[in-house]
Write a protein that holds these residues in place. Structure first.
Motif, mmCIF file in Angstrom:
data_model
loop_
_atom_site.group_PDB
_atom_site.id
_atom_site.type_symbol
_atom_site.label_atom_id
_atom_site.label_comp_id
_atom_site.label_asym_id
_atom_site.label_seq_id
_atom_site.Cartn_x
_atom_site.Cartn_y
_atom_site.Cartn_z
ATOM 1 N N PRO A 180 39.738 26.428 93.891
ATOM 2 C CA PRO A 180 40.896 27.291 94.177
ATOM 3 C C PRO A 180 42.194 26.523 93.912
ATOM 4 O O PRO A 180 42.236 25.292 94.012
ATOM 5 C CB PRO A 180 40.734 27.613 95.668
ATOM 6 C CG PRO A 180 39.297 27.355 95.971
ATOM 7 C CD PRO A 180 38.867 26.253 95.059
ATOM 8 N N GLU A 181 43.245 27.240 93.556
ATOM 9 C CA GLU A 181 44.514 26.600 93.175
ATOM 10 C C GLU A 181 45.021 25.641 94.239
ATOM 11 O O GLU A 181 45.533 24.567 93.935
ATOM 12 C CB GLU A 181 45.568 27.666 92.868
ATOM 13 C CG GLU A 181 45.316 28.396 91.557
ATOM 14 C CD GLU A 181 46.467 29.312 91.192
ATOM 15 O OE1 GLU A 181 47.570 29.121 91.737
ATOM 16 O OE2 GLU A 181 46.254 30.203 90.365
ATOM 17 N N GLU A 182 44.860 26.032 95.518
ATOM 18 C CA GLU A 182 45.397 25.191 96.586
ATOM 19 C C GLU A 182 44.623 23.872 96.722
ATOM 20 O O GLU A 182 45.120 22.901 97.302
ATOM 21 C CB GLU A 182 45.384 25.944 97.922
ATOM 22 C CG GLU A 182 44.012 26.349 98.433
ATOM 23 C CD GLU A 182 43.509 27.671 97.888
ATOM 24 O OE1 GLU A 182 42.488 28.172 98.379
ATOM 25 O OE2 GLU A 182 44.154 28.193 96.942
ATOM 26 N N LYS A 183 43.392 23.822 96.185
ATOM 27 C CA LYS A 183 42.585 22.601 96.314
ATOM 28 C C LYS A 183 42.688 21.686 95.097
ATOM 29 O O LYS A 183 42.230 20.548 95.140
ATOM 30 C CB LYS A 183 41.115 22.980 96.542
ATOM 31 C CG LYS A 183 40.838 23.487 97.956
ATOM 32 C CD LYS A 183 39.353 23.571 98.200
ATOM 33 C CE LYS A 183 39.065 23.969 99.654
ATOM 34 N NZ LYS A 183 37.616 24.035 99.933
ATOM 35 N N LEU B 259 34.073 21.309 88.418
ATOM 36 C CA LEU B 259 34.591 21.385 89.794
ATOM 37 C C LEU B 259 36.106 21.607 89.787
ATOM 38 O O LEU B 259 36.643 22.364 90.606
ATOM 39 C CB LEU B 259 34.250 20.101 90.545
ATOM 40 C CG LEU B 259 32.764 19.877 90.858
ATOM 41 C CD1 LEU B 259 32.535 18.459 91.361
ATOM 42 C CD2 LEU B 259 32.272 20.898 91.891
ATOM 43 N N PHE B 260 36.788 20.941 88.865
ATOM 44 C CA PHE B 260 38.238 21.070 88.728
ATOM 45 C C PHE B 260 38.607 22.504 88.339
ATOM 46 O O PHE B 260 39.523 23.122 88.891
ATOM 47 C CB PHE B 260 38.709 20.103 87.635
ATOM 48 C CG PHE B 260 40.035 19.448 87.941
ATOM 49 C CD1 PHE B 260 41.090 20.173 88.472
ATOM 50 C CD2 PHE B 260 40.226 18.105 87.678
ATOM 51 C CE1 PHE B 260 42.298 19.564 88.739
ATOM 52 C CE2 PHE B 260 41.431 17.481 87.950
ATOM 53 C CZ PHE B 260 42.476 18.227 88.480
ATOM 54 N N GLU C 28 44.834 18.640 95.671
ATOM 55 C CA GLU C 28 44.103 17.732 96.566
ATOM 56 C C GLU C 28 43.026 16.978 95.799
ATOM 57 O O GLU C 28 42.844 15.770 95.972
ATOM 58 C CB GLU C 28 43.473 18.561 97.694
ATOM 59 C CG GLU C 28 42.675 17.743 98.691
ATOM 60 C CD GLU C 28 41.968 18.618 99.715
ATOM 61 O OE1 GLU C 28 40.963 18.153 100.273
ATOM 62 O OE2 GLU C 28 42.413 19.762 99.939
ATOM 63 N N MET C 29 42.334 17.691 94.912
ATOM 64 C CA MET C 29 41.290 17.058 94.108
ATOM 65 C C MET C 29 41.903 16.040 93.145
ATOM 66 O O MET C 29 41.342 14.951 92.938
ATOM 67 C CB MET C 29 40.535 18.133 93.319
ATOM 68 C CG MET C 29 39.335 17.594 92.580
ATOM 69 S SD MET C 29 38.392 18.918 91.799
ATOM 70 C CE MET C 29 37.183 17.959 90.890
ATOM 71 N N ALA C 30 43.067 16.366 92.560
ATOM 72 C CA ALA C 30 43.755 15.436 91.660
ATOM 73 C C ALA C 30 44.146 14.162 92.399
ATOM 74 O O ALA C 30 44.069 13.058 91.850
ATOM 75 C CB ALA C 30 44.985 16.105 91.061
ATOM 76 N N HIS C 31 44.553 14.327 93.660
ATOM 77 C CA HIS C 31 44.924 13.169 94.475
ATOM 78 C C HIS C 31 43.710 12.270 94.716
ATOM 79 O O HIS C 31 43.808 11.033 94.644
ATOM 80 C CB HIS C 31 45.515 13.642 95.800
ATOM 81 C CG HIS C 31 45.958 12.527 96.699
ATOM 82 N ND1 HIS C 31 47.009 11.686 96.381
ATOM 83 C CD2 HIS C 31 45.478 12.099 97.905
ATOM 84 C CE1 HIS C 31 47.158 10.790 97.341
ATOM 85 N NE2 HIS C 31 46.254 11.027 98.281
ATOM 86 N N ILE C 32 42.556 12.896 94.958
ATOM 87 C CA ILE C 32 41.317 12.129 95.169
ATOM 88 C C ILE C 32 40.932 11.394 93.885
ATOM 89 O O ILE C 32 40.539 10.221 93.908
ATOM 90 C CB ILE C 32 40.176 13.062 95.619
ATOM 91 C CG1 ILE C 32 40.489 13.655 97.003
ATOM 92 C CG2 ILE C 32 38.843 12.327 95.644
ATOM 93 C CD1 ILE C 32 39.541 14.747 97.436
ATOM 94 N N PHE D 78 47.016 18.349 82.926
ATOM 95 C CA PHE D 78 48.356 18.848 82.612
ATOM 96 C C PHE D 78 48.619 20.202 83.273
ATOM 97 O O PHE D 78 49.758 20.525 83.605
ATOM 98 C CB PHE D 78 48.540 18.967 81.099
ATOM 99 C CG PHE D 78 48.741 17.643 80.404
ATOM 100 C CD1 PHE D 78 49.342 16.582 81.062
ATOM 101 C CD2 PHE D 78 48.325 17.444 79.108
ATOM 102 C CE1 PHE D 78 49.530 15.353 80.441
ATOM 103 C CE2 PHE D 78 48.506 16.224 78.464
ATOM 104 C CZ PHE D 78 49.112 15.179 79.144
ATOM 105 N N ASN D 79 47.561 20.993 83.458
ATOM 106 C CA ASN D 79 47.743 22.309 84.073
ATOM 107 C C ASN D 79 48.161 22.220 85.541
ATOM 108 O O ASN D 79 48.625 23.212 86.116
ATOM 109 C CB ASN D 79 46.467 23.136 83.944
ATOM 110 C CG ASN D 79 46.315 23.717 82.551
ATOM 111 O OD1 ASN D 79 47.205 23.573 81.710
ATOM 112 N ND2 ASN D 79 45.198 24.369 82.287
ATOM 113 N N LEU D 80 48.008 21.031 86.137
ATOM 114 C CA LEU D 80 48.499 20.846 87.509
ATOM 115 C C LEU D 80 50.020 20.968 87.565
ATOM 116 O O LEU D 80 50.596 21.192 88.629
ATOM 117 C CB LEU D 80 48.074 19.472 88.033
ATOM 118 C CG LEU D 80 46.567 19.250 88.226
ATOM 119 C CD1 LEU D 80 46.287 17.796 88.535
ATOM 120 C CD2 LEU D 80 46.028 20.150 89.333
#
Length: 725
Positions: free
Chosen positions: A255-258, A250-251, A261-265, A302-304
């Motif tokens: 899409p890059e913009e999400k 899923l990660f 947001e997913m990392a925050h969750i 780390f890619n974030l």
């Protein structure tokens, strides 16, 4: 007659009959071989039969893989893949629960073979299985309360067969309905579900997400991170592995913009701490697949940082400039700036402080962050260090600002280059490798592990700079040493950031130099033929040097201790070799001597020519005496005896391991035998290494050829030779 290579001797089984031994001619068509086997057992319709490998795989023999048959293989005659597929296709639709369960179990096993899988898929077998999952299983859910194990097995075998069939890559994942996805997701979302069903469902969801962008969106709507987290808190590592695999998928496909947001969750759901406690620190050893999934999660996390790493600073952006002002304020404790000073005076003060902070551009340090990578990520790291490790930050800045200009370690420039280096080491921005298992447990011990990693490394850089007594011209050399220190510490796989910091403390600049010197001797150049020949030439000289040192030590003599039958130390005795190496002088002493004991005070003599052998350890006579076997291991390791005449012994117990090695080596040298002690090996390695380095000192960075240069041809005449007469 075909050559032996084309003939394979095998055994062939058939249920209810004795196995047959026969030779298979690999040049014959497979159908002809099957026909011959069928005729041997009087079986008609040979086209309905096939050969299988008689092992756990049960793979069918085809024209493509028939060359894998080896001499001694055991084969099995069985129904053809097509006929088996037709039979199973009918049986799995049986109204009998027992028949359905047995047929689905057989289907799950048979589906691993691509030949069977192709035939079953041609019969729309995949569609039938998805229909059973979507609606067929609902008919049995009413029986679930009274037949729960049966229902779990039924669904488990259905999903297993589906996964095996799809793994062959024959059917596209895009063909599945939303109803099927919802049903699979429901098995994952249930709190209590059969382990095998849950495992297969997670595997299906992972494959859907990775193989189709359209399915990613559908799956993402059906399952949430919160629903996956509980599966990590169990003890089944396979379930944990598949759960992390789904999160990674899923990660990866988000899409890059999400992704942020997913990392925050993930942070809100405390994924990191759950993985740390339930997986990494679990008593169960981490297998290769789990290690790979943890590595993938580490890389994706780390890619974030890639976006910040590739973002240039805008020198005109006031918000970004305020971060630099904050760095200056923390370092020099200036909460506010005086407004009454002139603009020129304030600019001069800013320039002076930015110079102390180690920026390249003292007037406008924002320009330093226009290089990508590391871009704004370097500034983020610096601010994190200044706020969360304020004492260390202030100490580094003030310490360097008080040094001479050429000896200061520029904090700003160092932080920028270090951030770039750390991104290279941790491969920020690169996609995860398919076969890598290189995850680091310490990165799962902190929510801001990258920033903390940077904070440890920037302090290391400052420490190494001081150890190297570096100047501004040595900047790149220092960075190379720091990279080596970091890489070596990471190789040890520390379990925590504190352990990583401790490992770095042990890898000082001096230690790095020692390691480099040691490794240099093992480099390829030192294994080349000319170098090996030089080593062989030098070795006898070194061995002779060691031998002379041992004999000189024997001439100096050693005080040995005697142990009585009551196992207590009662007196001493001394032994030394004569200067001409022909006689051992020895005698008893009342107390331990403070200096060498002269030859004339030692009453006993033993000619070296009379010595027959040197015996060590438990073979020594004084270690075999009554009660002596109870001696501790230390005494056994220090015992040696000299055999002379027929059965006479001179027994020794060395005071320590060093003296033991010296005496056994020296006595063996006197007898013309090889010196084999650990001490000799250590001396040989040390002295040979030093001698090699000295001889090759002038050849540094020069390629040594494998073969010597050719000898030039003889001159046509020798008129140039001067006659001394």
């Amino acid at each position: 007659m075909p050559p032996p290579a084309d003939l394979v001797k095998v055994a062939i089984e058939w249920p209810g009959a004795f196995p047959k031994l026969m030779e298979i001619d690999q040049k014959k068509p497979l159908s002809a071989i099957i026909k011959e086997v069928c005729e041997g057992w009087s079986l008609g319709n040979h086209e309905n039969f096939a050969l299988q490998i008689a092992d756990a795989t049960n793979f069918y023999i085809t024209e493509k893989n028939r060359n894998d048959i080896k001499n001694g293989s055991i084969l099995r005659l069985t129904t053809s893949p097509y006929l088996t597929a037709v039979q199973l296709h009918e049986r799995i639709q049986s109204s009998s629960m027992d028949a359905k369960l047995e047929s689905l179990k057989d289907l799950a096993n048979a589906s691993r073979d691509i030949t069977f899988a192709q035939e079953f898929i041609n019969l729309d077998g995949i569609f039938l299985l998805t229909q059973m999952v979507e609606s067929g299983t609902e008919r049995y859910q009413k029986l679930q309360k009274i037949m729960k194990p049966c229902f779990g097995d039924l669904l488990s075998f259905t999903l297993t067969a589906f996964v095996e069939l799809m793994d062959h890559g024959i059917v596209s994942w895009d063909t599945f309905s939303v109803a099927f996805i919802k049903k699979i997701a429901s098995y994952v979302n249930k709190s209590a579900m059969d382990t095998a069903v849950l495992q297969r469902s997670l595997a299906i969801l992972e494959s859907m997400v990775l193989n189709s962008q359209d399915l990613y969106h559908k799956v993402a709507q059906e399952i949430t991170i919160g629903q996956l987290i509980p599966h990590l808190q169990g003890t089944d590592q396979d379930i944990q592995t598949y759960t992390i695999a789904v999160i990674n998928a899923l990660f990866l496909k988000a899409p890059e913009e999400k992704r942020q947001e997913m990392a925050h969750i993930l942070a809100q759901k405390q994924l990191r701490s759950i993985i740390l406690s339930s997986v990494i620190r679990s008593p169960t050893p981490i297998n290769d697949e789990m290690a790979h999934q943890l590595y993938v999660l580490q890389v994706l996390t780390f890619n974030l940082l890639e976006d910040r790493m590739m973002t240039k600073m805008d020198p005109q952006d006031q918000a970004q400039r305020d971060i630099i002002f904050e760095l200056r304020r923390i370092a020099f404790d200036m909460e506010c700036e005086p407004n009454n000073g002139s603009i020129e005076k304030r600019k001069s003060m800013y320039t002076r402080d930015y110079k102390k902070l180690g920026f390249i551009n003292h007037v406008n340090p924002a320009v330093d962050f226009t290089q990508i990578p590391p871009g704004m990520l370097a500034l983020d790291n610096m601010l994190y260090f200044a706020r969360h490790h304020q004492d260390a930050y202030i100490r580094i800045v003030l310490e360097n600002s008080s040094r001479e200009d050429k000896h200061e370690c520029p904090f700003g420039r160092s932080s920028i280059e270090l951030t770039k280096m750390v991104c290279e080491i941790l491969k920020v921005g690169e996609l995860p490798s398919e076969n890598c298992h290189d995850f680091h447990p310490m990165f799962f011990t902190h929510d801001r592990s990258f920033e903390e990693f940077f904070c440890i490394c920037i302090q290391l850089l400052n420490k190494t700079w001081k150890e190297m007594r570096a100047t501004s011209e040595d900047f790149n050399k220092v960075m190379q040493v720091v990279r080596e220190q970091i890489m070596r510490a990471l190789t040890l796989k520390p379990n925590s950031l504190d352990q990583f910091k401790s490992r770095l403390q042990n890898l000082s600049y001096t230690e790095i130099l020692k390691i480099r010197q040691s490794e240099r001797m093992n480099q390829e150049d030192f294994q080349s033929r000319p170098i090996l020949e030089l080593r062989e030439k030098i070795q006898p000289e070194i061995m002779e040097l060691i031998k002379q040192q041992r004999l000189n030590r024997l001439c100096d003599g050693t005080c040995f201790r005697k142990i009585s039958s009551r196992r207590r130390q009662d007196k001493f005795w001394y032994c030394r070799l004569s200067p001409n190496h022909k006689v051992l002088h020895y005698g008893d002493l009342e107390e331990s001597p403070q200096a060498e004991v002269p030859h004339d005070s030692l009453q006993e003599k033993l000619p070296v020519a009379d010595i027959k052998a040197v015996i060590t350890g438990k073979d020594c006579p004084h270690m075999k005496e009554k009660g002596a076997l109870k001696q501790n291991k230390e005494v056994l390791e220090l015992a040696f005896s000299v055999l002379y005449e027929s059965d006479e012994y001179l027994n020794f117990i060395a005071p320590d391991k060093h003296e033991y090695c010296v005496w056994t080596d020296g006595l063996n040298a006197l007898l013309g035998k090889e010196m084999t002690s650990d001490y000799t090996k250590s001396d040989m390695d040390t002295l040979l290494s030093m001698e090699m380095k000295l001889r090759l000192l002038d050849l540094e960075n020069i390629q040594i050829p494998e073969a010597p240069p050719p000898i030039p041809k003889e001159p046509s005449n020798y008129d140039f030779v001067y006659d001394c007469n």
